[in-house]
Design a protein around this motif. Structure first.
Motif, PDB file in Angstrom:
ATOM      1  N   ALA A 589       0.808  -1.219   0.000  1.00 50.49           N
ATOM      2  CA  ALA A 589       0.000   0.000   0.000  1.00 50.49           C
ATOM      3  C   ALA A 589       0.844   1.274   0.000  1.00 50.49           C
ATOM      4  CB  ALA A 589      -0.936  -0.012   1.216  1.00 50.49           C
ATOM      5  N   ASN A 590       1.899   1.280   0.776  1.00 49.68           N
ATOM      6  CA  ASN A 590       2.668   2.519   0.955  1.00 49.68           C
ATOM      7  C   ASN A 590       4.007   2.494   0.225  1.00 49.68           C
ATOM      8  OD1 ASN A 590       0.661   3.542   2.718  1.00 49.68           O
ATOM      9  ND2 ASN A 590       1.534   2.321   4.397  1.00 49.68           N
ATOM     10  N   SER A 591       4.105   1.689  -0.811  1.00 50.43           N
ATOM     11  CA  SER A 591       5.392   1.579  -1.513  1.00 50.43           C
ATOM     12  C   SER A 591       5.153   1.415  -3.009  1.00 50.43           C
ATOM     13  CB  SER A 591       6.178   0.376  -0.981  1.00 50.43           C
ATOM     14  OG  SER A 591       7.358   0.177  -1.749  1.00 50.43           O
ATOM     15  N   GLU A 592       6.010   2.071  -3.796  1.00 45.53           N
ATOM     16  CA  GLU A 592       5.926   1.907  -5.245  1.00 45.53           C
ATOM     17  C   GLU A 592       6.433   0.537  -5.663  1.00 45.53           C
ATOM     18  OE1 GLU A 592       7.873   4.984  -7.334  1.00 45.53           O
ATOM     19  OE2 GLU A 592       6.673   6.601  -6.488  1.00 45.53           O
ATOM     20  N   LEU A 593       7.391   0.011  -4.905  1.00 45.48           N
ATOM     21  CA  LEU A 593       7.983  -1.275  -5.253  1.00 45.48           C
ATOM     22  C   LEU A 593       7.206  -2.415  -4.614  1.00 45.48           C
ATOM     23  CD1 LEU A 593      11.781  -0.449  -4.857  1.00 45.48           C
ATOM     24  CD2 LEU A 593      10.464  -0.589  -6.968  1.00 45.48           C
ATOM     25  N   PRO A 594       7.040  -3.516  -5.344  1.00 41.28           N
ATOM     26  CA  PRO A 594       6.320  -4.657  -4.768  1.00 41.28           C
ATOM     27  C   PRO A 594       7.200  -5.438  -3.807  1.00 41.28           C
ATOM     28  CG  PRO A 594       7.093  -5.202  -6.967  1.00 41.28           C
ATOM     29  CD  PRO A 594       7.456  -3.760  -6.736  1.00 41.28           C
TER      30      PRO A 594
END
Length: 804
Positions: A589-594
């Motif tokens: 939710a709070n990260s561009e990277l998975p």
């Protein structure tokens, strides 16, 4: 890049170096030679023949009876079915006893009652690909365009005694996309000189500037444009030496003018284009960006819609070429062309790449522009082409060139010290040795107190920093002569982490169990992305996917393994056992990277044991797959902590699927595909599993504790318990272990019965229970007492009764 060994000798003395030896030296210096191809390999007995007489076969409409002089006394009779055979021709003859490609041997024969002593050959019959044969000889036999002596070696005349080196060039070595570039490389390796062509252009009194003017609107895309004009050319076939050199390089001959432009492309690495001046429609060349929606019909007769991203050559009004990619049909050289306008230009790679990609046109020219050409050869290439058109097409070269030159190219200068070269390479190369290497490379340089100041030639656009010069020294000094050293230190330089070691153990175990490793795409489609996912997250879409089939990062490995199984089944490989260790990608939710999690998945179908004369056939089932996983968990020391619980998973068989639990936490599933899924994907009964390998390998495991082999005998009791069908056998096993106390050693399920004489809704599960004590021999009473506790516990918990 295909490099003719014989052609290369025009520029470098190769005396004493065979093609195979040269290939080895080039490979060792950093450019891989993928192969050396002898063009006439496997061919023998091929000579030049002179057709003295040619008449129709008396018994066949489509055959001709020819009398051919092959330079061996009396002429021989040959029956030929080619439509273009005729009296007076000089042709290629395979004599009786000759061998053609494919070990095809020529014998005496009778064709419709007439004797035939040999075969008149086409180029295709000599092993030349049809796509490389000029249209003139694409159907029928080959006819020598010049005078040759009957009986002479036809392979030599056709250059089929040549050897071709196939260079596997990396993108940085664009300099070797030309014969001259390869010549510089070979000369540096052998320590020899390069003999460059010296075009001598003899011009007429007329000036080219009276015929054409050049202007450029897009100077950034085209900083240099050179035009030459050649009048009174006579379009015809190229001489055979030129045609065979083009064919050896993989280019089909067309006519003398077009062939010359292709020849210069190969020789200098400079793409050229020849316009029919009279079809140009004006006396002006204007280079500009295309207008959105503007159209051009290219040489392949395809109409192409242009955008402002594309660079075009125009006659001031309409496009006549897609710059650096392909010419226009409205100005192409044809059989009636008299005046030729030669274009030699420097286009920037990005612009050409964009046009080439947008229109799906990847040509020899565009490939060179994309990687970068040597701007210093642009004028030389135009002069060389004009001189050849005068020599081979009878043209008259007009005086002067018409050019626009706004190219600002400052020489690249790189400095490096001898100390740094030796420090990086671990060598003790002398000042003189480095100087010799730079001299052989034809680099201009000065030496100041063991510091080399090198001016990089324009042909070597790949050299810009110190490390590039170090690489040049290393590869010509010889990678195999660099000293070898071992790392030193107080501890071992490196080792596998615990996680890596366990992952390697997993691979070895599964492969030892008979599973093959698969490596599949990490990208999948919207249809498959949520299938069999252990954790449901929002799928991650690529910004620029290759296709919709590969547009999302996967959440499960199983869909791809099913593709592997289906691929094999479609090719009659009926038994498949495969696994994959790979990452799945979970959005956060709070990260561009998975979040990447490593999973292990497997798929099996068909036979597990192939029947032999003394064995039985064993097909894959749920318990085969479960047994493989149990063996893996035992290897990892987790067998006591892993359990299985009946589960429902979408796409899985409702009665043959179980969740895999580690310390009562669900980490994956195992089971059979749902019959509807199997039918939809054309699969046989297929059993799969997927689990979080990260959870398995990161689980803490106690150190192995060894116990002495029991000195005292154990006692076993077998019981068959009748319970409701809803009762899980694993749950009963847990209760048995708890109730058995310290004397119970192990419990094994060995039978399940649900057949006749069993009350409806009931089943019988049989267990073998073993009791022992490491300190003494147990008495019958002690075992009976412990066993009664077990029976009481399962009766109270599951209402289990002993089966009669």
């Amino acid at each position: 890049m295909f490099v003719s060994y014989k052609w290369l000798q025009d520029y470098v003395d190769l005396a004493g170096v065979t093609a195979e030896e040269l290939a080895e030296k080039i490979t060792r210096s950093g450019i891989e030679v993928e192969g050396v191809d002898l063009l006439g390999e496997g061919i023998s007995g091929i000579v030049v023949g002179h057709v003295l007489e040619c008449e129709q076969h008396p018994n066949a409409d489509k055959l001709n009876k020819c009398l051919v002089d092959i330079g061996e006394g009396e002429p021989v009779q040959i029956i030929c079915g080619a439509p273009n055979v005729a009296k007076g021709q000089k042709v290629v003859v395979a004599k009786v006893g000759a061998v053609l490609p494919g070990n095809f041997k020529i014998k005496k024969a009778k064709l419709r009652g007439e004797e035939s002593n040999g075969m008149i050959c086409s180029l295709q019959e000599l092993g030349i690909e049809s796509k490389l044969v000029s249209k003139e000889y694409s159907e029928g036999i080959f006819v020598f365009p010049h005078d040759v002596v009957p009986g002479a070696d036809a392979l030599a005349q056709l250059n089929l005694d040549d050897q071709v080196l196939e260079l596997g060039l990396t993108p940085n070595r664009a300099d070797c996309l030309s014969m001259l570039g390869v010549a510089y490389e070979v000369a540096a390796i052998l320590g020899r000189d390069v003999k460059l062509p010296e075009p001598k252009v003899i011009t007429t009194g007329e000036k080219a500037s009276d015929y054409i003017s050049v202007s450029i609107e897009a100077n950034e895309d085209n900083p240099l444009y050179v035009a030459r004009v050649v009048k009174n050319v006579k379009i015809g076939p190229s001489p055979l030496w030129l045609q065979t050199r083009l064919m050896a390089a993989g280019i089909r001959p067309h006519n003398n003018v077009v062939d010359i432009t292709n020849y210069i492309l190969l020789e200098y690495g400079q793409p050229l284009h020849a316009f029919d001046y009279d079809r140009l429609g004006s006396k002006e060349i204007l280079v500009r960006r295309a207008r959105d929606g503007e159209k051009i019909t290219t040489l392949d007769d395809a109409e192409r819609k242009l955008t402002s991203d594309h660079l075009v050559i125009t006659n001031g009004i309409e496009p006549v070429a897609l710059a650096g990619v392909m010419g226009g049909a409205n100005s192409e050289v044809r059989n009636d062309t008299i005046t030729v306008l030669i274009e030699s230009a420097y286009f920037t790679g990005g612009t050409i790449r964009k046009a080439s990609k947008d229109h799906g046109l990847r040509s020899e020219a565009s490939a060179r522009y994309e990687k970068g050409i040597d701007s210093k050869r642009t004028r030389e290439a135009a002069d060389r082409a004009a001189a050849l058109m005068a020599e081979l097409a009878g043209g008259e070269v007009l005086d002067g060139v018409v050019a626009v030159d706004t190219l600002e190219k400052t020489p690249v200068k790189v400095s490096i010290t001898l100390e740094r070269i030796n420090k990086v390479l671990g060598t003790e190369i002398s000042n003189e040795e480095v100087s010799a290497i730079f001299t052989n490379l034809k680099f201009l340089f000065d030496v100041d107190n063991e510091t080399f100041h090198v001016e990089v030639p324009s042909r070597r656009g790949d050299i810009t920093i110190e490390e590039d010069l170090i690489e040049e020294v290393a590869r010509l000094y010889g990678y195999d002569t660099l000293p070898k050293t071992l790392p030193v230190g107080e501890s071992i330089p490196g080792k596998l982490s615990d996680y890596q070691a366990k992952r390697r153990l997993v691979r070895r175990y599964l492969e030892g169990a008979g599973l093959y490793q698969s490596v599949t795409y990490s990208l999948t489609s919207a249809e498959k992305v949520n299938q069999y996912a252990l954790e449901k997250r929002e799928p991650i879409r690529l910004a620029m996917p290759m296709s919709e089939e590969r547009s999302l990062l996967r959440l499960s490995i199983i869909p791809h393994l099913l593709e592997v199984v289906g691929h094999n089944l479609a090719r009659q490989i009926e038994s498949v056992a495969t696994y994959e260790i790979g990452s799945v990608f979970l959005s956060q939710a709070n990260s561009e990277l998975p979040e990447e999690k490593e999973h292990l998945a497997g798929a099996l179908t068909g036979s597990w044991l192939t029947p032999t004369w003394q064995g039985e056939k064993k097909t894959v089932d749920f318990y085969v797959l479960k047994g493989i996983l149990e063996g893996l968990f035992e290897k990892l020391g987790l067998e006591e902590r892993v359990s299985y619980l009946q589960a429902r998973v979408e796409g899985m068989h409702p009665g043959r699927t179980a969740a895999i639990l580690l310390d009562d936490k669900e980490i994956g599933f195992i089971g059979q595909l749902h019959p509807n899924v199997q039918k939809a994907q054309d699969l046989t009964d297929t059993f799969i599993f997927e689990l979080s390998l990260k959870d398995v390998l990161e689980a803490e495991v106690e150190e192995i504790h060894y116990q002495p082999i029991p000195r005292y005998p154990s006692m076993s009791r077998d019981i068959a318990l009748v319970v409701d069908k809803a009762v899980a056998a694993g749950d009963m096993k847990k209760v048995i272990i708890e109730a058995g106390g310290k004397l119970l050693r192990d419990v094994t399920i060995f039978d399940l019965y649900e057949g006749e004489r069993m009350e409806p809704g009931k089943k019988s599960v049989a267990y073998s229970i073993r009791y022992s004590d490491p300190e003494r021999t147990l008495t019958e009473e002690e075992v009976t007492k412990a066993h009664e506790k077990v029976l009481q516990a399962v009766a109270e918990k599951f209402d289990a009764t002993l089966r009669a």
